[in-house]
Write a protein that holds these residues in place. Structure first.
Motif, PDB file in Angstrom:
ATOM      1  N   ARG A  45      94.552 -94.162  11.196  1.00 20.00           N
ATOM      2  CA  ARG A  45      95.560 -93.388  10.477  1.00 20.00           C
ATOM      3  C   ARG A  45      96.724 -93.055  11.408  1.00 20.00           C
ATOM      4  NH1 ARG A  45      93.544 -92.043   5.672  1.00 20.00           N
ATOM      5  NH2 ARG A  45      91.285 -92.247   5.420  1.00 20.00           N
ATOM      6  N   PHE A  46      97.935 -93.238  10.886  1.00 16.70           N
ATOM      7  CA  PHE A  46      99.151 -92.941  11.644  1.00 16.70           C
ATOM      8  C   PHE A  46     100.021 -91.995  10.816  1.00 16.70           C
ATOM      9  CE2 PHE A  46      97.648 -97.119  12.931  1.00 16.70           C
ATOM     10  CZ  PHE A  46      97.651 -97.014  14.309  1.00 16.70           C
ATOM     11  N   ARG A  47     100.550 -90.983  11.467  1.00 16.54           N
ATOM     12  CA  ARG A  47     101.358 -89.980  10.776  1.00 16.54           C
ATOM     13  C   ARG A  47     102.741 -90.500  10.384  1.00 16.54           C
ATOM     14  NH1 ARG A  47      99.613 -84.656  11.112  1.00 16.54           N
ATOM     15  NH2 ARG A  47      97.722 -84.357  12.368  1.00 16.54           N
ATOM     16  N   SER A  48     103.176 -91.579  11.080  1.00 18.37           N
ATOM     17  CA  SER A  48     104.486 -92.162  10.769  1.00 18.37           C
ATOM     18  C   SER A  48     104.480 -93.614  11.218  1.00 18.37           C
ATOM     19  CB  SER A  48     105.604 -91.386  11.476  1.00 18.37           C
ATOM     20  OG  SER A  48     105.783 -91.848  12.797  1.00 18.37           O
ATOM     21  N   PRO A  49     105.519 -94.396  10.865  1.00 20.08           N
ATOM     22  CA  PRO A  49     105.554 -95.799  11.283  1.00 20.08           C
ATOM     23  C   PRO A  49     105.681 -95.981  12.795  1.00 20.08           C
ATOM     24  CG  PRO A  49     107.121 -95.385   9.491  1.00 20.08           C
ATOM     25  CD  PRO A  49     106.660 -94.054   9.968  1.00 20.08           C
ATOM     26  N   VAL A  50     106.174 -94.995  13.520  1.00 19.63           N
ATOM     27  CA  VAL A  50     106.443 -95.161  14.950  1.00 19.63           C
ATOM     28  C   VAL A  50     105.180 -95.445  15.750  1.00 19.63           C
ATOM     29  CG1 VAL A  50     107.322 -94.035  17.025  1.00 19.63           C
ATOM     30  CG2 VAL A  50     108.576 -93.838  14.876  1.00 19.63           C
ATOM     31  N   PRO A  51     104.106 -94.619  15.653  1.00 18.01           N
ATOM     32  CA  PRO A  51     102.911 -94.945  16.441  1.00 18.01           C
ATOM     33  C   PRO A  51     102.268 -96.272  16.044  1.00 18.01           C
ATOM     34  CG  PRO A  51     102.504 -93.091  14.966  1.00 18.01           C
ATOM     35  CD  PRO A  51     103.966 -93.329  14.954  1.00 18.01           C
ATOM     36  N   PHE A  52     102.362 -96.659  14.754  1.00 21.07           N
ATOM     37  CA  PHE A  52     101.834 -97.977  14.351  1.00 21.07           C
ATOM     38  C   PHE A  52     102.604 -99.089  15.052  1.00 21.07           C
ATOM     39  CE2 PHE A  52     102.372-101.760  11.722  1.00 21.07           C
ATOM     40  CZ  PHE A  52     101.058-102.169  11.587  1.00 21.07           C
ATOM     41  N   ALA A  53     103.936 -98.967  15.076  1.00 21.67           N
ATOM     42  CA  ALA A  53     104.758 -99.986  15.738  1.00 21.67           C
ATOM     43  C   ALA A  53     104.436-100.061  17.226  1.00 21.67           C
ATOM     44  CB  ALA A  53     106.238 -99.685  15.529  1.00 21.67           C
TER      45      ALA A  53
END
Length: 549
Positions: free
Chosen positions: A13-21
């Protein structure tokens, strides 16, 4: 009251696209860039300075890849692009790690023109490990990733904030570290090893060239005409063999000074001239073959500019020469209008053909009968499988194995340098046998035809020098092994006499710096033909020909 379903704890789980990227960019750096890091490390002097340099390079790549992903609108499209880049990166990493091959538009073109047999020749357990371990398994990690649904405004805020911070950090690092700036801006070889970025840029460049070529397809061909020069009445037919070699390098030809007896047959043949300083137009078949047959020359050649209708084969066909093309190569090359393409009987010759390739002696099947039927001036072109790697051991029969032990593995890293050289030298030894047989056929028919043979390889090959294998390196940075090629010419006594070839002059030509640029003009001259684009300064025989052309 209905209970909410329990959350799947297996999801990332990621709170926003930034940590996924950032996670995805980190996978790219760690999984796909072994060759990049080893090359970057080898260029340094060691110590703390190198650690800082590598760390800064890693930071720049991490920010660049994450930033590029964040430019893709929407969480789902970003995940889809990330999933697609993983198998692309795995293939690029395999090429870089196994062969030292950098990824550019030429490499993409080669992959696009690969047929089933060549694919079979590349399949190795190591390749499957890369595809599954680095290309498929990480896709499941991306698929199990869940980016929290946040509003469009917050998404834009997160993305723009990251891009601004990343740009500022990159600018600061580049300004403060000259060596880092040089690595990013000046070291093309290093940039082309950065996976998957290099593969994406190469794919875009390949698509651009393909679109340009497609746009030119409907345009009229450049004005070009070809014609014959009058020959003596009742002269015997001219017969010239053009043999296009595959992946043969000058360095391993005995005729060029190699210490090993790789050319025992050709070394015993009279009237044969080996040119010692020949260079290829490119480092891949897809570029070199059309370039050598074109009048454009290396400096002006490009695939969009190439006109197959007026390559030297098409030009001679237009001028009235009977031109034929026989290919045992996997390359998808169209020899041009007016050229007769002869199908080889691969399905009926299990003694010469296997599941992955055919031996080059397939080119000789039916050839004696064809020569007996020659009644007009003819050019017969042959495209070899030659020394195409990595499965060198499939390019020659057991009877032609002169050097042992020879590498019998498609995974070149599993063989010693000696085994690899032995296998490659056996392919050259087999080519020597093929060319010697062809010359013997022409010599036997000397009473019926005035004949000649010209042999030139499309490009060379790296056999582990400086960590490089195979070919297709960008021309500007390609090593000599991939550019220096064997180039030779044989003429019958009847051919020499007919055109008044000065033997002393020809011997003087053998050490002249030549290349693929000379093929178009030399073949026209050899067939007593001229073209709008003919230049006698590029015809190797022009200064030595005293009559008849």
């Amino acid at each position: 009251m209905r209970r909410r379903p329990a959350a799947d704890k297996r999801m990332l789980r990621f709170r926003s696209p930034v940590p996924f990227a950032l996670m995805t960019a980190g996978m790219f750096l760690l999984a796909f860039n072994q060759r990049f890091w080893s090359t970057a490390l080898a260029s340094g002097a060691g110590g703390a300075v190198d650690v800082l340099h590598l760390a800064s390079l890693g930071m720049l790549l991490l920010l660049a890849y994450a930033g590029a992903l964040l430019l893709i609108p929407g969480s789902l499209p970003m995940k889809i692009v990330a999933a697609l880049l993983l198998p692309v990166g795995a293939m690029a990493a395999y090429c870089a790690d196994s062969f030292g091959v950098v990824i550019d538009a030429g490499m993409i073109r080669n992959l696009g023109e690969t047929d089933r047999r060549e694919v079979m020749g590349l399949l190795t357990p190591r390749l499957l490990v890369y595809i599954i371990g680095l290309g498929v398994v990480p896709v499941f990690l991306v698929a199990r990733s869940q980016i929290a649904p946040i509003g469009l405004r917050r998404q834009l805020q997160h993305r723009l904030a990251f891009l601004a911070i990343a740009a500022a950090m990159a600018a600061l690092a580049l300004a403060a570290m000259p060596r880092l700036r040089a690595a990013v801006l000046d070291q093309e070889q290093l940039r082309r090893l950065a996976v998957p970025g290099a593969a994406v840029v190469a794919g875009a460049d390949y698509l651009r060239v393909a679109l340009l070529a497609s746009a030119r397809a409907g345009e009229p061909a450049p004005a070009g005409q070809a014609w014959r020069i009058a020959q003596p009445p009742h002269a015997r037919p001219l017969l010239v063999f053009l043999v296009v070699g595959e992946t043969a390098r000058h360095k391993n030809f005995q005729l060029g000074g190699y210490a090993r007896p790789t050319n025992p047959g050709l070394s015993r043949i009279d009237n044969l001239t080996y040119f010692t300083r020949a260079e290829a137009c490119g480092t891949s078949t897809a570029v070199s073959v059309p370039c050598m047959l074109s009048h454009l020359g290396r400096n002006r050649f490009s695939l969009p500019a190439y006109d197959g209708a007026h390559n030297v084969l098409g030009a001679l066909a237009t001028a009235g020469v009977a031109v034929e093309w026989r290919s045992n190569n996997t390359a998808k090359f169209d020899p041009g209008r007016g050229v007769r393409k002869v199908a080889l009987p691969d399905e009926t010759r299990p003694d010469l053909c296997g599941d992955e390739s055919c031996l080059d002696e397939l080119l000789l099947v039916g050839l004696p009968q064809r020569l007996r039927a020659v009644s007009a001036d003819s050019l017969l072109a042959f495209h070899q499988m030659g020394s195409h790697g990595p499965a060198y051991f499939l390019r020659y029969p057991a009877s032609m194995q002169k050097f042992a032990p020879a590498c019998r593995n498609k995974d070149l890293g599993a063989c010693s340098a000696e085994e690899l050289r032995n296998a490659y030298d056996n392919t050259i030894h087999y080519t020597d046998h093929l060319l010697s047989t062809m010359i013997a056929m022409l010599a036997r028919d000397a009473a019926q035809t005035d004949s000649a043979l010209i042999y030139v390889s499309d490009h060379g090959e790296s056999l582990g020098e400086n960590g490089l294998f195979l070919h297709s390196a960008p021309y500007a940075s390609a090593p000599e092994e991939q550019k220096r090629i064997p180039f030779m010419l044989w003429m019958s006594e009847g051919y020499r006499s007919r055109f008044g070839i000065d033997s002393a002059c020809l011997r003087h030509q053998r050490d002249k710096a030549i290349g693929h640029d000379h093929v178009f003009h030399t073949l026209l001259g050899m067939m007593a033909a001229r073209s709008t684009f003919y230049t006698d300064g590029l015809d190797l025989l022009a200064p030595c020909r005293t009559r008849g052309g």
